[in-house]
Design an enzyme around this catalytic site. Sequence first.
Site, PDB file in Angstrom:
ATOM      1  N   LYS A 189       0.852  -1.195   0.000  1.00 16.11           N
ATOM      2  CA  LYS A 189       0.000   0.000   0.000  1.00 16.11           C
ATOM      3  C   LYS A 189       0.881   1.237   0.000  1.00 16.11           C
ATOM      4  O   LYS A 189       1.516   1.572   0.990  1.00 16.11           O
ATOM      5  CB  LYS A 189      -0.930   0.062   1.215  1.00 16.11           C
ATOM      6  CG  LYS A 189      -2.007   1.136   0.976  1.00 16.11           C
ATOM      7  CD  LYS A 189      -2.659   1.682   2.222  1.00 16.11           C
ATOM      8  CE  LYS A 189      -1.951   2.830   2.851  1.00 16.11           C
ATOM      9  NZ  LYS A 189      -1.894   4.069   2.054  1.00 16.11           N
ATOM     10  N   GLY A 242       6.689   4.842   8.446  1.00 22.64           N
ATOM     11  CA  GLY A 242       5.895   6.071   8.566  1.00 22.64           C
ATOM     12  C   GLY A 242       6.047   6.644   9.961  1.00 22.64           C
ATOM     13  O   GLY A 242       7.085   6.471  10.606  1.00 22.64           O
ATOM     14  N   SER A 243       5.003   7.286  10.421  1.00 24.30           N
ATOM     15  CA  SER A 243       5.088   7.990  11.694  1.00 24.30           C
ATOM     16  C   SER A 243       4.999   7.024  12.879  1.00 24.30           C
ATOM     17  O   SER A 243       4.383   5.960  12.786  1.00 24.30           O
ATOM     18  CB  SER A 243       3.963   9.012  11.785  1.00 24.30           C
ATOM     19  OG  SER A 243       2.711   8.355  11.699  1.00 24.30           O
ATOM     20  N   THR A 244       5.585   7.425  13.973  1.00 22.31           N
ATOM     21  CA  THR A 244       5.528   6.631  15.203  1.00 22.31           C
ATOM     22  C   THR A 244       4.074   6.486  15.664  1.00 22.31           C
ATOM     23  O   THR A 244       3.661   5.424  16.132  1.00 22.31           O
ATOM     24  CB  THR A 244       6.411   7.293  16.279  1.00 22.31           C
ATOM     25  OG1 THR A 244       7.771   7.190  15.832  1.00 22.31           O
ATOM     26  CG2 THR A 244       6.285   6.608  17.633  1.00 22.31           C
ATOM     27  N   GLU A 245       3.319   7.556  15.491  1.00 22.64           N
ATOM     28  CA  GLU A 245       1.897   7.534  15.881  1.00 22.64           C
ATOM     29  C   GLU A 245       1.137   6.408  15.150  1.00 22.64           C
ATOM     30  O   GLU A 245       0.448   5.601  15.769  1.00 22.64           O
ATOM     31  CB  GLU A 245       1.338   8.895  15.465  1.00 22.64           C
ATOM     32  CG  GLU A 245       0.008   9.264  15.974  1.00 22.64           C
ATOM     33  CD  GLU A 245      -0.439  10.561  15.263  1.00 22.64           C
ATOM     34  OE1 GLU A 245       0.389  11.254  14.624  1.00 22.64           O
ATOM     35  OE2 GLU A 245      -1.639  10.843  15.364  1.00 22.64           O
ATOM     36  N   GLY A 247       2.526   3.908  13.606  1.00 24.25           N
ATOM     37  CA  GLY A 247       3.188   2.654  13.975  1.00 24.25           C
ATOM     38  C   GLY A 247       2.500   2.003  15.173  1.00 24.25           C
ATOM     39  O   GLY A 247       2.304   0.786  15.212  1.00 24.25           O
ATOM     40  N   GLU A 264       9.553   0.904  10.726  1.00 24.13           N
ATOM     41  CA  GLU A 264      10.570   1.960  10.558  1.00 24.13           C
ATOM     42  C   GLU A 264       9.842   3.255  10.823  1.00 24.13           C
ATOM     43  O   GLU A 264       9.026   3.687  10.002  1.00 24.13           O
ATOM     44  CB  GLU A 264      11.083   2.007   9.118  1.00 24.13           C
ATOM     45  CG  GLU A 264      11.843   0.804   8.650  1.00 24.13           C
ATOM     46  CD  GLU A 264      13.229   0.730   9.228  1.00 24.13           C
ATOM     47  OE1 GLU A 264      13.647   1.681   9.930  1.00 24.13           O
ATOM     48  OE2 GLU A 264      13.882  -0.292   9.003  1.00 24.13           O
ATOM     49  N   CYS A 298      13.432  10.485   7.319  1.00 26.00           N
ATOM     50  CA  CYS A 298      13.333  10.004   8.705  1.00 26.00           C
ATOM     51  C   CYS A 298      14.639  10.183   9.454  1.00 26.00           C
ATOM     52  O   CYS A 298      14.632  10.336  10.666  1.00 26.00           O
ATOM     53  CB  CYS A 298      12.847   8.561   8.734  1.00 26.00           C
ATOM     54  SG  CYS A 298      13.769   7.508   7.631  1.00 26.00           S
ATOM     55  N   GLU A 395       9.027  15.461  15.674  1.00 24.74           N
ATOM     56  CA  GLU A 395       9.523  15.370  14.308  1.00 24.74           C
ATOM     57  C   GLU A 395       8.787  16.420  13.467  1.00 24.74           C
ATOM     58  O   GLU A 395       7.558  16.441  13.440  1.00 24.74           O
ATOM     59  CB  GLU A 395       9.245  13.961  13.776  1.00 24.74           C
ATOM     60  CG  GLU A 395       9.837  13.696  12.419  1.00 24.74           C
ATOM     61  CD  GLU A 395       9.709  12.235  11.978  1.00 24.74           C
ATOM     62  OE1 GLU A 395       8.633  11.645  12.178  1.00 24.74           O
ATOM     63  OE2 GLU A 395      10.686  11.699  11.430  1.00 24.74           O
TER      64      GLU A 395
HETATM   65  P1  NAP Z   1       1.739   8.209   8.166  1.00 29.65           P
HETATM   66  O1  NAP Z   1       0.354   8.596   8.431  1.00 29.65           O
HETATM   67  O2  NAP Z   1       2.483   7.449   9.209  1.00 29.65           O
HETATM   68  O3  NAP Z   1       1.722   7.407   6.786  1.00 29.65           O
HETATM   69  C1  NAP Z   1       2.548   6.331   6.423  1.00 29.65           C
HETATM   70  C2  NAP Z   1       1.713   5.256   5.740  1.00 29.65           C
HETATM   71  O4  NAP Z   1       0.802   4.671   6.676  1.00 29.65           O
HETATM   72  C3  NAP Z   1       0.848   5.761   4.612  1.00 29.65           C
HETATM   73  O5  NAP Z   1       0.783   4.766   3.608  1.00 29.65           O
HETATM   74  C4  NAP Z   1      -0.474   5.942   5.306  1.00 29.65           C
HETATM   75  O6  NAP Z   1      -1.565   6.014   4.457  1.00 29.65           O
HETATM   76  C5  NAP Z   1      -0.522   4.747   6.196  1.00 29.65           C
HETATM   77  N1  NAP Z   1      -1.462   4.833   7.304  1.00 29.65           N
HETATM   78  C6  NAP Z   1      -1.974   5.943   7.895  1.00 29.65           C
HETATM   79  N2  NAP Z   1      -2.831   5.598   8.884  1.00 29.65           N
HETATM   80  C7  NAP Z   1      -2.867   4.248   8.925  1.00 29.65           C
HETATM   81  C8  NAP Z   1      -3.561   3.297   9.730  1.00 29.65           C
HETATM   82  N3  NAP Z   1      -4.389   3.662  10.697  1.00 29.65           N
HETATM   83  N4  NAP Z   1      -3.341   1.987   9.487  1.00 29.65           N
HETATM   84  C9  NAP Z   1      -2.498   1.590   8.518  1.00 29.65           C
HETATM   85  N5  NAP Z   1      -1.832   2.437   7.728  1.00 29.65           N
HETATM   86  C10 NAP Z   1      -1.998   3.761   7.926  1.00 29.65           C
HETATM   87  O7  NAP Z   1       2.570   9.456   7.800  1.00 29.65           O
HETATM   88  P2  NAP Z   1       1.998  10.796   7.120  1.00 29.65           P
HETATM   89  O8  NAP Z   1       0.644  11.174   7.576  1.00 29.65           O
HETATM   90  O9  NAP Z   1       2.080  10.601   5.705  1.00 29.65           O
HETATM   91  O10 NAP Z   1       2.992  11.857   7.732  1.00 29.65           O
HETATM   92  C11 NAP Z   1       2.828  12.249   9.086  1.00 29.65           C
HETATM   93  C12 NAP Z   1       4.149  12.349   9.773  1.00 29.65           C
HETATM   94  O11 NAP Z   1       4.765  11.070   9.771  1.00 29.65           O
HETATM   95  C13 NAP Z   1       5.163  13.231   9.109  1.00 29.65           C
HETATM   96  O12 NAP Z   1       5.017  14.562   9.424  1.00 29.65           O
HETATM   97  C14 NAP Z   1       6.435  12.658   9.630  1.00 29.65           C
HETATM   98  O13 NAP Z   1       6.698  13.198  10.891  1.00 29.65           O
HETATM   99  C15 NAP Z   1       6.148  11.200   9.764  1.00 29.65           C
HETATM  100  N6  NAP Z   1       6.672  10.395   8.659  1.00 29.65           N
HETATM  101  C16 NAP Z   1       7.750   9.648   8.884  1.00 29.65           C
HETATM  102  C17 NAP Z   1       8.280   8.891   7.870  1.00 29.65           C
HETATM  103  C18 NAP Z   1       9.484   8.053   8.075  1.00 29.65           C
HETATM  104  O14 NAP Z   1      10.076   7.602   7.107  1.00 29.65           O
HETATM  105  N7  NAP Z   1       9.865   7.778   9.290  1.00 29.65           N
HETATM  106  C19 NAP Z   1       7.706   8.913   6.615  1.00 29.65           C
HETATM  107  C20 NAP Z   1       6.561   9.681   6.400  1.00 29.65           C
HETATM  108  C21 NAP Z   1       6.069  10.412   7.447  1.00 29.65           C
HETATM  109  P3  NAP Z   1      -2.050   7.495   3.959  1.00 29.65           P
HETATM  110  O15 NAP Z   1      -1.012   7.991   3.066  1.00 29.65           O
HETATM  111  O16 NAP Z   1      -3.329   7.312   3.293  1.00 29.65           O
HETATM  112  O17 NAP Z   1      -2.176   8.332   5.185  1.00 29.65           O
END
Ligand code: NAP
Length: 491
Positions: A189, A242-245, A247, A264, A298, A395
């Site tokens: 995804k 993705g985000s810790t939240e 995760g 990660e 990240c 972050e």
């Molecule tokens: P995110 O919400 O953690 O998104 C990462 C992935 O997870 C996306 O494919 C997202 O889909 C999916 N996702 C979101 N909610 C989910 C759930 N409840 N169950 C399963 N999968 C889910 O990150 P973001 O909203 O794009 O960015 C938010 C913050 O995350 C950023 O500001 C940054 O701090 C952090 N981030 C960290 C990394 C890293 O490499 N460590 C990468 C990206 C972001 P959708 O795209 O549809 O939301």
Amino acid sequence: MNAPVGKLSSVEQFLGKPRPMLIGDEWVAAQSGKTFPVYNPATGEVIAQVAEGDKADVDLAVAAARKAFEKWGRSNPGKRARLMWKLADLIEQHAEEFAQLETLDNGKPITESRMIDVMGAAAYFRYFAGWCDKLDGITSRVSSPDVHAYTLREPVGVCAQIVPWNFPLLMASWKLAPCLATGNVSILKPAEETPLTALRLGELFLEAGFPAGVVQVIPGYGHTAGAALSGHPDVDKVAFTGSTEVGKLIVQAASGNLKKVSLELGGKSPNIVFADADMSKAITGSANAIFFNCGQVCVAGSRLYAERKVFDQVVEGMADFAKKIRVGSGMDPQTQMGPLVSSTQFDRVTGMIKSGLDEGAEILTGGKRIGDQGYFVEPTIIVNTKPNMRVVREEIFGPVVVASPVDDIEEIARIANDTPYGLAASVWTQDLTKAHKMASALKAGTVWINTHGMIEPHLPFGGYKQSGWGREGGKESLDLYTQVKAVFAAL
Ligand code: NAP
Ligand code: MG
């Protein structure tokens, strides 16, 4: 000479009609019939429509994957390796197309899409192709001489792989390459913000000759498609970046069938400059550590600590560097920094800059929007921070570094480790002893000495503390995608 790159006709064609999702070996619309728009963050314009997967599509994808696993999980390792090499070759043959799609979708400079995202993706497939036929076990003597024992390394099964938008193709490759090499099947995804290169990659999987169902690509939103995958009772493993939240949500959702989880997650990586560093390298390196990919990395060096006696020199040097960065559309080959990925991310980053100011920090350079279309933000250095400010603790995921002087160098490791994250850290010094003592003291999955950001397919990558579970890259990845079985045979 500065003309933007013209879109390839293949890119025009790809964007020209709604993109379906890949289930089995078929490209299908969402069961709901819904699509969602994909935006170019340099302009805010819609560039494509993509099928919006949700639970019904996930169910179909999981069933297709389960069926494919029966054969793929026992397939000839040499054949898997050849398919992966073929895929890497195809990625390279379509390198410019991938680079353009990535830049249009994510915003990053075309020069970086070409060199880092596309070439990196091919490199990960090639590296992991080499592991296909090296998944050995051991034989062992046991307590009885009449028993023969050995181990088998077996694939985990159906893997859900959820990736972010900052390196869309590269993160998909980090997930898919070790998964497929070890005989697993995937439902990928991509992030809702950046689904295009994953969909194009899906086409190449079929062209390379991967059997139906080994890879599905389901674009959609996290709270629907992502949640359906991580909670699915017939998914054996979820791998997430993705985000810790989010995760933490994945871990909760995975608890239903106790599927394996690897994560990660975020970072707030310290970048430490000692007074004895080679200043020109430390300044350039520290600026690149935060401004590369618009800070949407990240491992971004987002907390800068410099010894008090060199602090002004370091931050002023970085500010000079920041002011010279050519910010603009990623399709212009002269561009060094593109826009943030989305309006949401723009609001988040500018909101964090404002929160820093509200809490009493000051801006040394940057801090403002650039232009009035697209999501461009100036490279920003924030000073006069306090350890408990949001800008220091959270972050930001934008081109924003918080910089603090440090008086007592004995305290540097403690200050650097004062974060819930532990993804990476950098140290700039010419004193070898100091460098290696710091490498040991820093609680982070990667430590760089006099450099920043190097990541290679054959070395482990991952986080301490709330930056994740497990290591991707290198042979450590094999542990994420295999289970080991002990077999005892009475003779
Ligand atoms: P995110 O919400 O953690 O998104 C990462 C992935 O997870 C996306 O494919 C997202 O889909 C999916 N996702 C979101 N909610 C989910 C759930 N409840 N169950 C399963 N999968 C889910 O990150 P973001 O909203 O794009 O960015 C938010 C913050 O995350 C950023 O500001 C940054 O701090 C952090 N981030 C960290 C990394 C890293 O490499 N460590 C990468 C990206 C972001 P959708 O795209 O549809 O939301
Ligand atoms: Mg998101």
